[in-house]
Design an enzyme around this catalytic site. Structure first.
Site, PDB file in Angstrom:
ATOM      1  N   HIS A  18      17.071  60.462  -2.229  1.00  0.00           N
ATOM      2  CA  HIS A  18      18.345  59.963  -2.470  1.00  0.00           C
ATOM      3  C   HIS A  18      19.131  60.822  -1.063  1.00  0.00           C
ATOM      4  O   HIS A  18      18.891  61.375  -0.065  1.00  0.00           O
ATOM      5  CB  HIS A  18      18.773  60.809  -2.944  1.00  0.00           C
ATOM      6  CG  HIS A  18      20.559  60.507  -3.630  1.00  0.00           C
ATOM      7  ND1 HIS A  18      21.527  60.773  -2.742  1.00  0.00           N
ATOM      8  CD2 HIS A  18      21.540  60.558  -4.505  1.00  0.00           C
ATOM      9  CE1 HIS A  18      23.228  60.718  -3.792  1.00  0.00           C
ATOM     10  NE2 HIS A  18      22.309  59.911  -4.811  1.00  0.00           N
TER      11      HIS A  18
ATOM     12  N   THR B  96      18.068  64.448 -17.197  1.00  0.00           N
ATOM     13  CA  THR B  96      19.025  64.275 -17.094  1.00  0.00           C
ATOM     14  C   THR B  96      20.931  65.135 -17.027  1.00  0.00           C
ATOM     15  O   THR B  96      21.337  65.033 -17.044  1.00  0.00           O
ATOM     16  CB  THR B  96      18.730  64.345 -18.744  1.00  0.00           C
ATOM     17  OG1 THR B  96      17.538  63.223 -18.998  1.00  0.00           O
ATOM     18  CG2 THR B  96      19.330  63.468 -19.457  1.00  0.00           C
TER      19      THR B  96
ATOM     20  N   ARG C 258      15.297  51.179  -7.246  1.00  0.00           N
ATOM     21  CA  ARG C 258      16.158  51.286  -7.897  1.00  0.00           C
ATOM     22  C   ARG C 258      17.370  50.843  -7.788  1.00  0.00           C
ATOM     23  O   ARG C 258      18.170  52.122  -6.976  1.00  0.00           O
ATOM     24  CB  ARG C 258      15.699  52.761  -8.740  1.00  0.00           C
ATOM     25  CG  ARG C 258      17.033  53.455 -10.225  1.00  0.00           C
ATOM     26  CD  ARG C 258      16.570  54.723 -10.761  1.00  0.00           C
ATOM     27  NE  ARG C 258      17.117  55.307  -9.540  1.00  0.00           N
ATOM     28  CZ  ARG C 258      17.920  56.268 -10.220  1.00  0.00           C
ATOM     29  NH1 ARG C 258      18.854  56.156 -10.554  1.00  0.00           N
ATOM     30  NH2 ARG C 258      18.407  57.318  -9.276  1.00  0.00           N
TER      31      ARG C 258
HETATM   32  P1  FAD Z   1      14.162  63.895 -18.177  1.00  0.00           P
HETATM   33  O1  FAD Z   1      15.535  64.014 -18.505  1.00  0.00           O
HETATM   34  O2  FAD Z   1      13.605  65.035 -16.687  1.00  0.00           O
HETATM   35  O3  FAD Z   1      13.468  65.065 -19.010  1.00  0.00           O
HETATM   36  C1  FAD Z   1      12.236  65.157 -19.120  1.00  0.00           C
HETATM   37  C2  FAD Z   1      12.266  66.306 -20.012  1.00  0.00           C
HETATM   38  O4  FAD Z   1      10.498  66.395 -20.038  1.00  0.00           O
HETATM   39  C3  FAD Z   1      12.247  67.875 -19.710  1.00  0.00           C
HETATM   40  O5  FAD Z   1      12.523  68.367 -21.112  1.00  0.00           O
HETATM   41  C4  FAD Z   1      11.103  68.590 -19.278  1.00  0.00           C
HETATM   42  O6  FAD Z   1      11.283  69.963 -19.590  1.00  0.00           O
HETATM   43  C5  FAD Z   1      10.413  67.762 -20.058  1.00  0.00           C
HETATM   44  N1  FAD Z   1       9.218  67.992 -19.857  1.00  0.00           N
HETATM   45  C6  FAD Z   1       8.714  68.010 -18.556  1.00  0.00           C
HETATM   46  N2  FAD Z   1       6.743  68.221 -18.637  1.00  0.00           N
HETATM   47  C7  FAD Z   1       6.722  68.844 -19.768  1.00  0.00           C
HETATM   48  C8  FAD Z   1       5.555  69.040 -20.039  1.00  0.00           C
HETATM   49  N3  FAD Z   1       4.320  69.058 -19.597  1.00  0.00           N
HETATM   50  N4  FAD Z   1       5.229  69.511 -21.163  1.00  0.00           N
HETATM   51  C9  FAD Z   1       6.779  69.422 -22.136  1.00  0.00           C
HETATM   52  N5  FAD Z   1       8.121  69.656 -22.171  1.00  0.00           N
HETATM   53  C10 FAD Z   1       8.041  69.032 -20.707  1.00  0.00           C
HETATM   54  N6  FAD Z   1      20.698  58.495 -12.908  1.00  0.00           N
HETATM   55  C11 FAD Z   1      22.079  57.312 -13.414  1.00  0.00           C
HETATM   56  O7  FAD Z   1      20.993  56.497 -13.896  1.00  0.00           O
HETATM   57  N7  FAD Z   1      22.657  58.236 -13.279  1.00  0.00           N
HETATM   58  C12 FAD Z   1      22.907  59.521 -12.482  1.00  0.00           C
HETATM   59  O8  FAD Z   1      24.015  59.572 -12.363  1.00  0.00           O
HETATM   60  C13 FAD Z   1      22.048  59.245 -11.644  1.00  0.00           C
HETATM   61  N8  FAD Z   1      22.372  60.932 -11.343  1.00  0.00           N
HETATM   62  C14 FAD Z   1      21.147  61.931 -10.865  1.00  0.00           C
HETATM   63  C15 FAD Z   1      21.253  63.632 -10.230  1.00  0.00           C
HETATM   64  C16 FAD Z   1      20.103  63.726 -10.000  1.00  0.00           C
HETATM   65  C17 FAD Z   1      20.747  64.861  -9.619  1.00  0.00           C
HETATM   66  C18 FAD Z   1      18.664  63.617 -10.869  1.00  0.00           C
HETATM   67  C19 FAD Z   1      18.039  64.806 -10.422  1.00  0.00           C
HETATM   68  C20 FAD Z   1      18.558  62.864 -11.079  1.00  0.00           C
HETATM   69  C21 FAD Z   1      19.577  61.671 -11.497  1.00  0.00           C
HETATM   70  N9  FAD Z   1      19.402  60.195 -12.360  1.00  0.00           N
HETATM   71  C22 FAD Z   1      20.557  59.893 -12.429  1.00  0.00           C
HETATM   72  C23 FAD Z   1      18.312  60.091 -12.505  1.00  0.00           C
HETATM   73  C24 FAD Z   1      17.641  60.353 -13.985  1.00  0.00           C
HETATM   74  O9  FAD Z   1      19.104  61.855 -14.064  1.00  0.00           O
HETATM   75  C25 FAD Z   1      17.176  61.035 -14.819  1.00  0.00           C
HETATM   76  O10 FAD Z   1      15.361  59.778 -13.969  1.00  0.00           O
HETATM   77  C26 FAD Z   1      16.160  60.919 -15.913  1.00  0.00           C
HETATM   78  O11 FAD Z   1      17.495  61.498 -16.541  1.00  0.00           O
HETATM   79  C27 FAD Z   1      15.494  60.824 -16.294  1.00  0.00           C
HETATM   80  O12 FAD Z   1      15.350  61.223 -17.958  1.00  0.00           O
HETATM   81  P2  FAD Z   1      14.377  61.621 -18.651  1.00  0.00           P
HETATM   82  O13 FAD Z   1      14.406  61.697 -20.268  1.00  0.00           O
HETATM   83  O14 FAD Z   1      12.945  59.922 -18.847  1.00  0.00           O
HETATM   84  O15 FAD Z   1      13.908  62.716 -18.027  1.00  0.00           O
HETATM   85  C1  SIN Z   2      24.351  59.638  -7.863  1.00  0.00           C
HETATM   86  O1  SIN Z   2      25.323  60.379  -8.146  1.00  0.00           O
HETATM   87  O2  SIN Z   2      24.061  59.516  -6.670  1.00  0.00           O
HETATM   88  C2  SIN Z   2      22.884  59.240  -8.430  1.00  0.00           C
HETATM   89  C3  SIN Z   2      22.637  58.453  -9.403  1.00  0.00           C
HETATM   90  C4  SIN Z   2      21.709  57.743  -9.438  1.00  0.00           C
HETATM   91  O3  SIN Z   2      20.285  59.114  -9.045  1.00  0.00           O
HETATM   92  O4  SIN Z   2      21.416  56.498 -10.042  1.00  0.00           O
END
Ligand code: FAD
Ligand code: SIN
Length: 533
Positions: free
Chosen positions: A241, A41, A383
């Protein structure tokens, strides 16, 4: 033993949103393996897709999502998530999130949300905070969590394994009872118990050699759920990506699709715009198509990267709209206002995951999964950009409502303390590091953007051997987070390969040269794996 009403594993958008919703109803533990902000995130750039403009409609957003998902999306889930998006966005703004605004051209002095555009979207609909949307989301959510006295945040706590009744050998419905957690500072394994556990552990980009993801993305949630007996779906659909910065010193830096949304074009090293021949949307075609086209162009020409050119836009606009990308590139000696950015595709997002409904409910009672770790049916075989933050927000809300309304009873189970090996071994780190490298490289080479049956079978054999070796280490040695992550990436790598081998067709992100066409028999079939006990 630590007792709570709600356990939340992960402090990204999914975990924090859920924790805030359930906190008025009980004591909440957020368990997160590093610093509280460290998550996918936090690095999100482009933004959140949601229908907020008069020129847009739910119908168009649904259509774009279904088209990107190539037949595998579950339309009811798609509709729910898209239609509930605006209400969740309004809550996020209420909580303190600042999205970028712009002056309304026809009404000087008044402002509206600035909407970005990304691949596969027929309209501008991406709400963003310049190019650091994720950082702003984390800031706003963590500030709200800090105001909530019933939430305790455990940083540097690594969730090792879910405690499920089936794994403890109890007959009847499988129920989640809690989780074993390694306190990384003390080295002790603690037992957290609660009637409700949310998996919000994010994705698995680190399974591949090249990824846009930060180090936390080791597929821990899918691996834990699998070991606990939950169904895992559609793991073959790993999204690459198209535009990760290519520079020897840059580790996992994304060049947002929003840059292409503002007019950047992909070129080969000879300066030719190769997407023109590939898709009517050219550089803004859906991601699977763009990533494959870059991969094929690189293989054809022998180049080690492609170029992303936006030098035709005014420098001031680029610095204002993409301050983070501009500054980061400049730090590597690349001035994006004057020269094209070298880019390569890299593993970015897991479309599959723990099988859930749109309420985050898994097949295990008391266990919910939300965010990138889950497979709700929104993404199908590919996606649509910026739909994942939306999914996490909407499903965290729905899961919280379910968890509050129907709390599972913890029942009468005797939960044994954690048993771990006691051996230390000075060679351990080198073996762990070697196996990490081997898995990530073989996944990149054999299970990447373009696959074949032979490469998948080769990967399967190699991973099975590595898993045996890791299992020995796991039982004999004191657990460390490196060892635990290694075990998890091996497990999810095996699940990706097994799923890829099951799908005898090419669809969306799964492209197999042995079956280059779509197979209508597989048009609506998920690849579902369940562990046998
Ligand atoms: P995360 O945000 O990854 O959080 C996971 C959490 O779990 C973290 O705190 C981690 O430390 C914790 N964790 C993991 N394993 C363990 C464990 N074993 N024990 C304890 N804690 C653990 N999506 C969009 O919709 N728009 C965007 O613009 C976009 N841009 C992106 C850009 C980048 C560079 C990346 C990498 C991804 C992007 N995505 C985007 C995808 C999106 O960011 C993610 O899919 C989303 O943030 C996932 O959220 P989440 O809460 O599921 O997991
Ligand atoms: C991006 O900013 O290109 C990432 C967007 C996404 O993964 O949804």
């Amino acid at each position: 033993m630590k007792h709570f009403d709600f356990l939340v594993l992960g402090s990204g958008i999914a975990g924090l949103s859920f924790a805030l919703k359930v906190a008025p109803h009980g004591r909440v533990a957020i368990i997160t393996k590093k610093d509280r902000t460290e998550s996918n995130t936090n690095y999100a750039q482009g933004g959140i897709a949601a229908v907020t403009s008069k020129e847009d409609s739910f119908e168009l957003h649904v259509r774009d999502t279904l088209e990107a998902g190539v037949g595998l999306c579950k339309e009811p889930a798609v509709r729910t998530i898209i239609e509930e998006g605006p209400a969740r966005i309004a809550e996020l703004i209420e909580l303190g999130m600042h999205f970028t605004e712009r002056e309304i051209p026809s009404a000087p002095g008044s402002r509206e949300l600035d909407l970005g555009r990304e691949g596969g979207h027929s309209k501008r609909r991406i709400l963003h905070a310049k190019d650091v949307t994720g950082r702003e989301i984390e800031r706003a959510l963590l500030a709200a969590v800090a105001r909530q006295p019933r939430i305790t945040l455990f940083e540097n706590h690594f969730a090792i394994d879910l405690i499920s009744s089936q794994k403890l050998g109890h007959p009847g419905d499988n129920q989640c009872l809690g989780v074993y957690v390694l306190d990384k500072q003390s080295g002790q394994v603690e037992t957290f118990v609660a009637p409700v556990t949310l998996l919000a552990t994010g994705g698995l980009g680190k399974v591949y050699l090249y990824t846009t993801n930060p180090d936390i993305a080791t597929g821990d949630g899918v691996a834990m759920a699998w070991r606990a007996g939950a169904a895992v779906a559609n793991m073959e659909f790993v999204q690459f990506h198209p535009t990760c910065l290519y520079h020897p010193r840059a580790k996992s830096f994304l060049i947002s699709e929003a840059v292409r949304g503002e007019g950047a074009v992909l070129k080969n090293l000879a300066g030719v715009e190769f997407m023109e021949q590939v898709h009517p949307l050219k550089s803004l075609a859906p991601r699977d198509i763009v990533a494959r086209a870059i991969d094929s162009e690189m293989k054809r020409s022998g180049a080690d990267h492609a170029l992303l050119d936006i030098t035709h836009k005014p420098a001031r606009f680029l610095m204002e709209r993409f301050p983070n990308i501009y500054q980061t590139c400049l730090g590597y000696g690349i001035d994006m206002t004057k020269e094209p950015i070298p880019v390569v595709p890299a593993a970015h997002y897991q479309c599959g995951g723990v099988l859930t409904n749109v309420n985050g409910e898994t097949e295990i009672r008391g266990l919910y999964a939300v965010g990138e770790v889950a497979c709700t049916g929104l993404h199908g075989a590919n996606r649509l950009a910026s739909n994942s933050l939306l999914e996490a927000l909407v499903c965290a809300h729905r899961a919280a409502q379910k968890a509050i309304a129907r709390p599972a009873s913890p029942g009468e189970f005797r939960i044994p303390p954690w048993h771990s090996g006691h051996a230390h071994n000075p060679d351990e780190m080198v073996v762990v590091a070697h196996n990490w490298g081997e898995i990530r490289r073989l996944m990149w080479d054999y299970v990447g953007i373009v696959r074949t049956n032979k490469r998948l079978q080769r990967a399967q054999t190699r991973i099975a051997n590595l898993q045996e070796e890791i299992q020995e280490y796991y039982w004999d040695f004191i657990v460390t987070s490196d060892l635990l992550e290694l075990r998890n990436i091996a497990t999810v790598a095996a699940l990706i390969v097994a799923s890829a081998l099951r799908r005898p067709e090419s669809r969306g992100l799964h492209y197999n040269l042995d079956y280059p066409e779509r197979n209508p028999d597989w048009a609506r079939r998920d690849t579902i794996l369940r562990r046998e006990f």
